[in-house]
Scaffold this active site. Structure first.
Site, mmCIF file in Angstrom:
data_model
loop_
_atom_site.group_PDB
_atom_site.id
_atom_site.type_symbol
_atom_site.label_atom_id
_atom_site.label_comp_id
_atom_site.label_asym_id
_atom_site.label_seq_id
_atom_site.Cartn_x
_atom_site.Cartn_y
_atom_site.Cartn_z
ATOM 1 N N ARG A 6 0.885 -1.288 0.054
ATOM 2 C CA ARG A 6 0.060 0.122 0.071
ATOM 3 C C ARG A 6 1.024 1.216 -0.036
ATOM 4 O O ARG A 6 2.189 1.184 0.168
ATOM 5 C CB ARG A 6 -0.947 0.115 1.067
ATOM 6 N N GLN A 16 -1.993 2.849 10.156
ATOM 7 C CA GLN A 16 -0.733 2.910 9.146
ATOM 8 C C GLN A 16 -0.141 3.956 10.074
ATOM 9 O O GLN A 16 1.220 3.681 9.888
ATOM 10 C CB GLN A 16 -1.047 3.518 7.940
ATOM 11 N N ASN A 57 -5.860 12.168 -0.049
ATOM 12 C CA ASN A 57 -4.871 11.768 1.090
ATOM 13 C C ASN A 57 -5.767 11.011 1.899
ATOM 14 O O ASN A 57 -6.871 11.038 2.150
ATOM 15 C CB ASN A 57 -4.097 12.478 1.512
ATOM 16 N N ASP A 85 -2.512 10.766 -2.841
ATOM 17 C CA ASP A 85 -2.679 9.527 -3.744
ATOM 18 C C ASP A 85 -3.023 9.907 -4.873
ATOM 19 O O ASP A 85 -3.015 9.238 -5.879
ATOM 20 C CB ASP A 85 -3.874 8.487 -3.260
#
Ligand code: MRU
Length: 359
Positions: free
Chosen positions: A54, A204, A255, A245
């Site tokens: 990812r 994350q 994002n 992203d």
């Protein structure tokens, strides 16, 4: 085994080894180090979808190698059939996740390379694809270094830096995007503190950013997402640096969910807010953030934590994986070519007119 910069004890996020694709399973970090040898293109699709690999740049590199995996047993086919199958796999692989433009950027670049390669047989076309995927991989590492070089001056001695999600080494194959200025400043001996948002629902920030910065010896403190505005209000944050992203032509960007709230809080407290990204994350075909597709993930990720339910049974939940921050809240984009400032419509296009994602 290839290792990630700084982490001699950690395998590389992505490794191509003698025709095999090895992915460090990011869902198992920080407590388990598991490397998956991805068997086929279906497994690559699942690894992207399930976040074992990812982070936008890493997804782009994985997709490029994923097409090599898709075609490695097809080298005996007539070349026209090889090309047709490649195209079908590419179209399908792109559907794994919608928001990170690097996925379609990587896939489209591989298709373009196949079209531009005048091969008389499938085996030589396959070799050309592997070479292109290796180039994408190597470029990703140098893009991160460029971001680090241009972003390092944002971090001064004694600064507090806040970041969200993981736009780190683990999200790329180099020193990360948002973390690139952090690692560059750390290498240069500058003393500063990083606040890492934990990043609900999949953590994350806690599992990956806090882990990789700690491994690298950076002074990092984990905070709850809900503590970020309060930390800012106490004067502890001098700069916010996040990844992205997808950046639209007008500078709106997507994002990880929670970024918009951070940008609003930073604006309120007069804190500079920077977005670190390689040119492979620009999507100048998309006019504004309103047109960016936002991935909606399974509600189970919100109602459950580490496999256990934390909400009433049958609870409804929403799980948008990203949000869009309007360009007026952005102080600048830290790219491999320098820091891009407003007016973004013009500055992004001027600097990156020749890129694959530019209109
Ligand atoms: O859902 P994820 O973990 O892939 O989300 C990743 C992010 O939002 C990152 O900030 C982004 O990909 C930037 S990567 C350098």
């Amino acid at each position: 085994m290839a290792s990630q910069p700084f982490f001699q004890t950690l395998p590389a996020t992505i490794e191509w080894r003698d025709g095999d694709l090895l992915l460090l399973d990011q869902t198992r970090l920080p407590h388990e180090i598991v490397v998956e040898n991805v068997a086929d293109v279906q497994a690559v699709w699942r690894a992207i979808r399930e976040l074992r690999v990812r982070g936008a740049p890493a997804i782009g590199v994985a997709a490029a190698y994923g097409l090599c995996i898709a075609m490695r047993d097809a080298t005996a086919l007539p070349v026209a059939q090889f090309r047709a199958e490649l195209e079908a796999h590419a179209n399908w692989l792109e559907t794994a996740r919608p928001t990170a433009v690097n996925l379609s950027w990587g896939v489209r670049r591989m298709l373009r390379h196949a079209r531009d390669t005048d091969a008389s047989d499938a085996a030589s076309l396959y070799r050309a694809l592997v070479e292109e995927a290796k180039r994408i991989h190597a470029e990703d590492q140098s893009l991160c270094e460029g971001i680090g070089e241009h972003g390092m001056p944002l971090i001064r001695e004694g600064s507090g830096v806040l970041t969200h999600c993981n736009a780190g080494a683990l999200a790329t194959t180099g020193i990360g995007t948002a973390t690139a200025p952090i690692y560059a400043a750390h290498r240069a001996g500058i003393g500063f503190k990083v606040y890492a948002d934990e990043t609900r629902p999949l953590l994350q920030g806690a599992r990956l950013t806090a882990f990789e910065l700690q491994q690298a010896g950076v002074d990092v403190t984990l905070i709850m997402d809900s503590a970020a505005a309060s930390i800012m209000s106490q004067g502890l944050v001098d700069v916010v640096i996040v990844g992205t992203d997808r950046v639209a032509a007008n500078g709106d960007f997507a994002n990880k969910i929670g970024t918009l709230g951070l940008a609003i809080a930073a604006h309120h407290y007069g804190i500079p807010f920077y977005v670190a990204c390689p040119s492979s994350t620009l999507d100048l075909h998309t006019a504004s953030g309103a047109r960016i597709e936002i991935e909606e993930r399974d509600a189970h990720e919100v109602t459950h934590l580490a496999g256990r339910s934390i909400a009433p049974d049958a609870m409804q939940a929403r799980n948008p994986a990203f949000d869009v921050t309007p360009h007026m809240l952005v102080s600048g984009f830290v790219t491999e070519r320098g820091i891009v400032r407003a007016p973004f419509e013009r500055s992004l296009r001027t600097l990156f007119a020749a890129q694959g994602n530019a209109a």
